[in-house]
Design an enzyme around this catalytic site. Structure first.
Site, mmCIF file in Angstrom:
data_model
loop_
_atom_site.group_PDB
_atom_site.id
_atom_site.type_symbol
_atom_site.label_atom_id
_atom_site.label_comp_id
_atom_site.label_asym_id
_atom_site.label_seq_id
_atom_site.Cartn_x
_atom_site.Cartn_y
_atom_site.Cartn_z
ATOM 1 N N HIS A 136 31.655 26.827 -8.107
ATOM 2 C CA HIS A 136 31.884 25.582 -7.371
ATOM 3 C C HIS A 136 30.689 24.632 -7.419
ATOM 4 C CE1 HIS A 136 35.109 27.873 -4.825
ATOM 5 N NE2 HIS A 136 35.515 27.574 -6.042
ATOM 6 N N CYS A 195 23.687 5.097 -7.866
ATOM 7 C CA CYS A 195 22.883 5.518 -9.013
ATOM 8 C C CYS A 195 21.870 4.429 -9.364
ATOM 9 C CB CYS A 195 23.793 5.789 -10.204
ATOM 10 S SG CYS A 195 22.891 6.172 -11.734
#
Ligand SMILES: [Zn+2]
Length: 290
Positions: A136, A195
């Site tokens: 995960h 970002c």
């Protein structure tokens, strides 16, 4: 397949080393040399990272954020990162426990075909395990959904704190994904960084609920299922299909499965051995192995 249940003889048996060591588990591990190991949240509870599910496999708290809501809803992202800002401080400080160390020891003995974990805390690697698939993902990595750049969570944490200093001293109970219970807070003012390269949306490099596990990880794990001669489940209820499928594949191949878990597992019907004990206690004997 009949289930051999191994539990301490008496409620106070945990105080007696003789009774707390599940001999059946030792026999199972001794009898199968190439183990496919699957671990879940129960492996990390003794590191201070709480489990999601109770002994019946039901949710202990509100279900974590779903991928689609994270992607489509600005307020969901604000709430996620605000809670994660708090949860990370404890997640980041967590240390491996004896269950992690025991499984690392098992690997050093050449007994682990592959360790697949549903945990995102990186504690198996911190304990010394080398051949690990983080099914995960990892909570200590953040990915840009625009340019696929990967950056350390610690760097994002610094940016989150710089933009949102008033959230820094909040504390709350944390969940296994590094989330935290802060339901009553107002998150509208929370400033989520984008970002630095492309302005894209940042997302922890973990598989959210409603999101598929990357195929390469599943393929790597399934190949190990084929090579292994038995499966050991440690601290997982297998309620999520991403882990359950490996038990299904193991059972379909006619290979035995042992589970070490405090509560019910979805694979109970597939088990050759079920040990209902704390992971750290039940695996302790591996740490004293020569
Ligand atoms: Zn980017």
């Amino acid at each position: 397949m009949p289930v051999a249940a191994a539990t301490p003889a008496a409620p106070d048996a945990a105080t007696s080393l003789e009774f707390s060591i599940p001999d059946a588990l030792r026999t199972f591990l001794d009898g199968h040399r190439r183990l496919f190991v699957l671990t879940g949240a129960g492996c990390s509870t003794d590191s201070g990272i709480p489990d999601y599910r109770d002994h019946n496999g039901d949710w202990k708290r509100a279900q974590p954020v779903m991928l689609q809501r994270f992607l489509s809803d600005d307020s969901t992202r604000k709430r996620y990162w605000a809670r994660s800002l708090v949860g990370w401080q404890r997640m980041h400080a967590a240390q491996p426990n004896d269950a992690h160390r025991a499984l690392a020891s098992l690997e050093r003995q050449g007994r682990v075909e592959l360790l697949v974990t549903q945990n995102v805390d990186g504690l198996h690697q911190a304990a010394g395990s080398r051949d690990v698939v983080d099914l995960h993902g990892r909570i200590d990595v953040v990915r840009c959904l625009g340019c696929a750049d990967r950056l350390p969570r610690a760097a994002v944490q610094a940016e989150l704190l710089r933009r949102n200093p008033r959230f820094a001293d909040l504390d709350a109970a944390i969940a296994p994904d590094g989330d935290a219970d802060l339901e009553s807070r107002a998150f509208d003012s929370f400033d989520v960084p984008a970002c630095a390269h492309c302005g894209g949306m940042l997302k922890p490099d973990v598989v959210f609920f409603g999101e598929g596990v990357p195929k390469a990880r599943v393929d790597t794990a399934m190949a190990a299922v084929q090579r292994a001669d038995a499966m050991l489940i440690v601290g997982s209820s297998l309620m999520v299909y991403s882990g359950y499928r490996f038990a299904q594949a193991m059972a379909a191949a006619g290979k035995p499965i042992a589970a070490l878990n405090m509560g019910r597992t979805r694979a109970d019907d597939l088990l050759a051995l079920k040990v209902t004990e704390r992971c750290t206690d039940a695996l302790q004997f591996l740490l004293s192995a020569p």
